[in-house]
Design an enzyme around this catalytic site. Structure first.
Site, PDB file in Angstrom:
ATOM      1  N   GLN A 195       4.915 126.448 -60.536  1.00 24.67           N
ATOM      2  CA  GLN A 195       5.771 127.531 -60.968  1.00 24.67           C
ATOM      3  C   GLN A 195       7.265 127.948 -60.411  1.00 24.67           C
ATOM      4  OE1 GLN A 195       3.353 131.429 -60.782  1.00 24.67           O
ATOM      5  NE2 GLN A 195       1.615 130.504 -61.915  1.00 24.67           N
ATOM      6  N   ASN A 196       7.167 127.080 -59.200  1.00 24.86           N
ATOM      7  CA  ASN A 196       8.422 127.297 -58.388  1.00 24.86           C
ATOM      8  C   ASN A 196       9.695 126.629 -59.072  1.00 24.86           C
ATOM      9  OD1 ASN A 196       6.511 128.417 -56.713  1.00 24.86           O
ATOM     10  ND2 ASN A 196       6.319 126.819 -55.417  1.00 24.86           N
ATOM     11  N   HIS A 217       8.487 126.802 -64.839  1.00 29.08           N
ATOM     12  CA  HIS A 217       9.758 127.652 -65.004  1.00 29.08           C
ATOM     13  C   HIS A 217      11.120 127.204 -64.998  1.00 29.08           C
ATOM     14  CE1 HIS A 217       6.736 131.023 -63.796  1.00 29.08           C
ATOM     15  NE2 HIS A 217       6.476 130.555 -65.034  1.00 29.08           N
TER      16      HIS A 217
END
Length: 213
Positions: free
Chosen positions: A114-115, A132
């Site tokens: 997600q980073n 993301h």
């Protein structure tokens, strides 16, 4: 004493990654899913921890707000430039490096993260799926062209040099946010200018997946 449980957990994780743990249930290769906690040791703020952005009352800029408001885009980019050096100079930590080594030696098939900081890649991981997006680029909302975010932010700083001379806080006093920006104690952005796309003049947006209303 406080570190003992953490050390024991890390030892069990290492044993599972290398040998399958006590019951030897590890598959031949693993996919690893990571979130903000992997990067906090590198100085990247998170959203949901005790001292994270949400806990401190910070509200992320949504996609609709960015696209629909010139004043909010000015605020976003002003704050992003203020924080840019800190985020650009962040380095991979032990967790990033360990995962890169596990991939190198065939224990990990890839990482789903997600980073948006690309610290997994900086540590040497090759198979990384960024759910993301990432903070290293900007994309034109009109023609789709992509450019370096660092170079774009340099253009912003050059175009607004007098503004940054007046309002740029000292590096040691930065109030960093998980959005990749920092608090700026002013709303005087009337004369702040944001360069457009060099190909079509369109609005440039970070290559990240923003939250929605």
């Amino acid at each position: 004493a406080r570190l003992a449980p953490r050390a024991a957990e890390l030892a069990r994780l290492r044993d599972f990654a290398l040998r399958g743990g006590a019951d030897r249930t590890r598959p031949p290769r693993m996919c690893v899913i990571t979130g903000a906690g992997v990067s906090t040791e590198s100085g990247i703020p998170d959203y949901r921890s005790e001292n994270g952005s949400y806990s401190r009352g910070h509200k992320p800029l949504t996609h609709q707000e960015f696209v629909g408001s010139d004043s909010l885009r000015k605020r976003y980019w002003a704050r992003a430039v203020v924080a840019s050096r800190h985020f650009r100079e962040a380095q991979p930590n032990a967790a990033h490096r360990m995962l890169a080594q596990l991939e190198k030696h065939g224990f990990v098939s890839g990482i789903v993260t997600q980073n948006v900081d690309r610290l997994h890649q900086a540590a040497g991981s090759r198979e990384v799926l960024e759910l993301h997006g990432h903070t290293h680029g900007v994309a034109c909302l009109n023609c789709g062209a992509e450019f370096s975010r660092h170079e774009f932010q340099q253009k912003i700083q050059q175009a607004n040099s007098s503004w940054f001379e007046r309002f740029m806080p000292p590096e040691e006093h930065l109030d960093l946010r998980a959005d990749g920006d920092a608090h700026v104690d002013t709303r005087d952005l009337a004369d702040f200018t944001i360069p457009g796309c060099t190909l079509c003049g369109g609005v440039l947006m970070p290559t990240i997946v923003s939250s929605v209303d």
